[in-house]
Design a protein around this motif. Sequence first.
Motif, PDB file in Angstrom:
ATOM      1  N   ALA A 135     130.556  -0.058 -17.709  1.00 26.48           N
ATOM      2  CA  ALA A 135     130.917   1.160 -16.985  1.00 26.48           C
ATOM      3  C   ALA A 135     131.047   0.711 -15.535  1.00 26.48           C
ATOM      4  O   ALA A 135     130.099   0.185 -14.957  1.00 26.48           O
ATOM      5  CB  ALA A 135     129.835   2.215 -17.128  1.00 26.48           C
ATOM      6  N   ARG A 136     132.226   0.910 -14.973  1.00 30.83           N
ATOM      7  CA  ARG A 136     132.474   0.402 -13.617  1.00 30.83           C
ATOM      8  C   ARG A 136     132.700   1.579 -12.661  1.00 30.83           C
ATOM      9  O   ARG A 136     131.809   2.391 -12.471  1.00 30.83           O
ATOM     10  CB  ARG A 136     133.667  -0.553 -13.629  1.00 30.83           C
ATOM     11  N   ALA A 137     133.893   1.673 -12.081  1.00 35.05           N
ATOM     12  CA  ALA A 137     134.199   2.755 -11.143  1.00 35.05           C
ATOM     13  C   ALA A 137     134.133   4.099 -11.854  1.00 35.05           C
ATOM     14  O   ALA A 137     134.473   4.209 -13.032  1.00 35.05           O
ATOM     15  CB  ALA A 137     135.588   2.536 -10.540  1.00 35.05           C
ATOM     16  N   PHE A 138     133.707   5.128 -11.121  1.00 39.33           N
ATOM     17  CA  PHE A 138     133.589   6.463 -11.710  1.00 39.33           C
ATOM     18  C   PHE A 138     133.750   7.508 -10.621  1.00 39.33           C
ATOM     19  O   PHE A 138     133.761   7.205  -9.432  1.00 39.33           O
ATOM     20  CB  PHE A 138     132.242   6.635 -12.424  1.00 39.33           C
ATOM     21  N   ASP A 139     133.841   8.761 -11.028  1.00 34.03           N
ATOM     22  CA  ASP A 139     133.833   9.877 -10.094  1.00 34.03           C
ATOM     23  C   ASP A 139     133.189  11.074 -10.789  1.00 34.03           C
ATOM     24  O   ASP A 139     133.209  11.178 -12.015  1.00 34.03           O
ATOM     25  CB  ASP A 139     135.242  10.228  -9.614  1.00 34.03           C
ATOM     26  N   VAL A 140     132.611  11.959  -9.991  1.00 31.19           N
ATOM     27  CA  VAL A 140     131.914  13.136 -10.487  1.00 31.19           C
ATOM     28  C   VAL A 140     132.793  14.354 -10.226  1.00 31.19           C
ATOM     29  O   VAL A 140     133.377  14.491  -9.145  1.00 31.19           O
ATOM     30  CB  VAL A 140     130.554  13.305  -9.767  1.00 31.19           C
ATOM     31  N   SER A 141     132.892  15.254 -11.209  1.00 29.87           N
ATOM     32  CA  SER A 141     133.697  16.462 -11.034  1.00 29.87           C
ATOM     33  C   SER A 141     133.130  17.306  -9.888  1.00 29.87           C
ATOM     34  O   SER A 141     131.933  17.236  -9.597  1.00 29.87           O
ATOM     35  CB  SER A 141     133.728  17.281 -12.327  1.00 29.87           C
ATOM     36  N   PRO A 142     133.970  18.098  -9.233  1.00 30.50           N
ATOM     37  CA  PRO A 142     133.503  18.915  -8.103  1.00 30.50           C
ATOM     38  C   PRO A 142     132.338  19.848  -8.446  1.00 30.50           C
ATOM     39  O   PRO A 142     131.504  20.129  -7.586  1.00 30.50           O
ATOM     40  CB  PRO A 142     134.744  19.716  -7.707  1.00 30.50           C
ATOM     41  N   ASP A 143     132.246  20.295  -9.691  1.00 35.47           N
ATOM     42  CA  ASP A 143     131.129  21.164 -10.079  1.00 35.47           C
ATOM     43  C   ASP A 143     129.903  20.366 -10.546  1.00 35.47           C
ATOM     44  O   ASP A 143     128.869  20.939 -10.885  1.00 35.47           O
ATOM     45  CB  ASP A 143     131.556  22.156 -11.151  1.00 35.47           C
ATOM     46  N   GLY A 144     130.020  19.042 -10.579  1.00 34.15           N
ATOM     47  CA  GLY A 144     128.902  18.188 -10.967  1.00 34.15           C
ATOM     48  C   GLY A 144     128.626  18.132 -12.456  1.00 34.15           C
ATOM     49  O   GLY A 144     127.656  17.518 -12.883  1.00 34.15           O
ATOM     50  N   ALA A 145     129.470  18.744 -13.264  1.00 39.35           N
ATOM     51  CA  ALA A 145     129.215  18.833 -14.702  1.00 39.35           C
ATOM     52  C   ALA A 145     129.703  17.605 -15.478  1.00 39.35           C
ATOM     53  O   ALA A 145     129.183  17.319 -16.552  1.00 39.35           O
ATOM     54  CB  ALA A 145     129.866  20.089 -15.272  1.00 39.35           C
ATOM     55  N   TRP A 146     130.698  16.896 -14.960  1.00 36.17           N
ATOM     56  CA  TRP A 146     131.339  15.802 -15.693  1.00 36.17           C
ATOM     57  C   TRP A 146     131.433  14.542 -14.854  1.00 36.17           C
ATOM     58  O   TRP A 146     131.493  14.606 -13.619  1.00 36.17           O
ATOM     59  CB  TRP A 146     132.745  16.208 -16.131  1.00 36.17           C
TER      60      TRP A 146
END
Length: 178
Positions: free
Chosen positions: A127-138
């Motif tokens: 698992a490398r680069a990632f991003d979090v959804s604006p609502d923090g759910a995903w």
Amino acid sequence: TLNSVPARPTAGEHVFQPLFKGDHPSGACTWDWGPTNALAGQLLYTENTSEGSAVYRINEGGTHPGTRLHVFSEISYQLLHDLRWLPDGSGFLYSFPDLAYEFGNIFRYDLATKRATRLTNFEGEYARAFDVSPDGAWVVFERAKRMDDDKDVDLWIMRADGSEPRLLVRGGLAPSWR
């Protein structure tokens, strides 16, 4: 050296505005701005030294070292793949390879409990680069066969607690909700 640049710099002007006063952190390869109005002037960043590798928090323009939040490795010079605040500022996520660089996983650090929890459980994958959804759910993330090769990389999505992982896109890189 981490620097900031004005949103509208004068054309042809070289701007050097260091984010840290005093000595710069060694190996600050991953960092992120605070996600809320209350945290907007704060940074999360890493420092990787012979004494271990940790995530710190500092006000922009503050003197390094800031507040050490989490030692993610007691081993010298360990690097994170990525580091992101949670949108509500309650903690952060980071992706980190094992010490032998055979696999990498995403972890969640909670500021209130001061505990890290592994969200993925990969062996032989990263698992490398990632991003979090604006609502923090995903969380959307790169799932790769090799740590430093962009071949055979897919984008996966999971809930922010690590549940419900599923393939989102084959052959994707650099996920972003922005």
